[in-house]
Design an enzyme around this catalytic site. Structure first.
Site, mmCIF file in Angstrom:
data_model
loop_
_atom_site.group_PDB
_atom_site.id
_atom_site.type_symbol
_atom_site.label_atom_id
_atom_site.label_comp_id
_atom_site.label_asym_id
_atom_site.label_seq_id
_atom_site.Cartn_x
_atom_site.Cartn_y
_atom_site.Cartn_z
ATOM 1 N N VAL A 21 0.837 -1.199 0.000
ATOM 2 C CA VAL A 21 0.000 0.000 0.000
ATOM 3 C C VAL A 21 0.871 1.247 0.000
ATOM 4 C CG1 VAL A 21 -1.736 1.284 1.334
ATOM 5 C CG2 VAL A 21 -1.834 -1.212 1.241
ATOM 6 N N ASP A 22 0.576 2.179 -0.911
ATOM 7 C CA ASP A 22 1.294 3.456 -0.906
ATOM 8 C C ASP A 22 0.460 4.509 -0.178
ATOM 9 O OD1 ASP A 22 -0.628 4.531 -2.677
ATOM 10 O OD2 ASP A 22 0.573 4.034 -4.446
ATOM 11 N N SER A 23 0.982 5.720 -0.055
ATOM 12 C CA SER A 23 0.314 6.748 0.745
ATOM 13 C C SER A 23 -1.052 7.143 0.179
ATOM 14 C CB SER A 23 1.205 7.980 0.891
ATOM 15 O OG SER A 23 1.584 8.465 -0.376
ATOM 16 N N GLU A 57 -3.084 5.131 -1.527
ATOM 17 C CA GLU A 57 -3.997 4.011 -1.249
ATOM 18 C C GLU A 57 -4.421 3.988 0.217
ATOM 19 O OE1 GLU A 57 -2.698 0.675 -4.522
ATOM 20 O OE2 GLU A 57 -1.343 1.028 -2.845
#
Length: 76
Positions: free
Chosen positions: A33-35, A37
């Site tokens: 998960v990125d920021s 998401e």
């Protein structure tokens, strides 16, 4: 149960298999998960549980267990 609802939101947002979402799963390391998401997941969780999660609290939550515990505490 809070975990099941959180799990469903994460699966729906990320389009991943439900078996990947465990209490021990780390958002960045295990789920990728990125920021952006995480922001989308939090918005969906706020809607699902009818709560507000301040941005400064989001920064401290690194795994599924953390968000479940946070939501359970907010609901009490």
């Amino acid at each position: 149960m809070v975990f099941e609802k959180v799990k469903n939101v994460i699966v729906e947002q990320l389009g991943i298999d439900a078996v990947e979402v465990t209490m021990e799963a780390n958002f960045a390391d295990d789920l990728g998960v990125d920021s952006l998401e995480i922001f989308e997941i939090v918005m969906s969780l706020e809607e699902a549980f009818e709560i507000e999660i301040p941005n400064e609290d989001i920064e401290n939550i690194k795994d599924v267990k953390g968000i479940v515990a946070y939501i359970e505490a907010k609901l009490k």
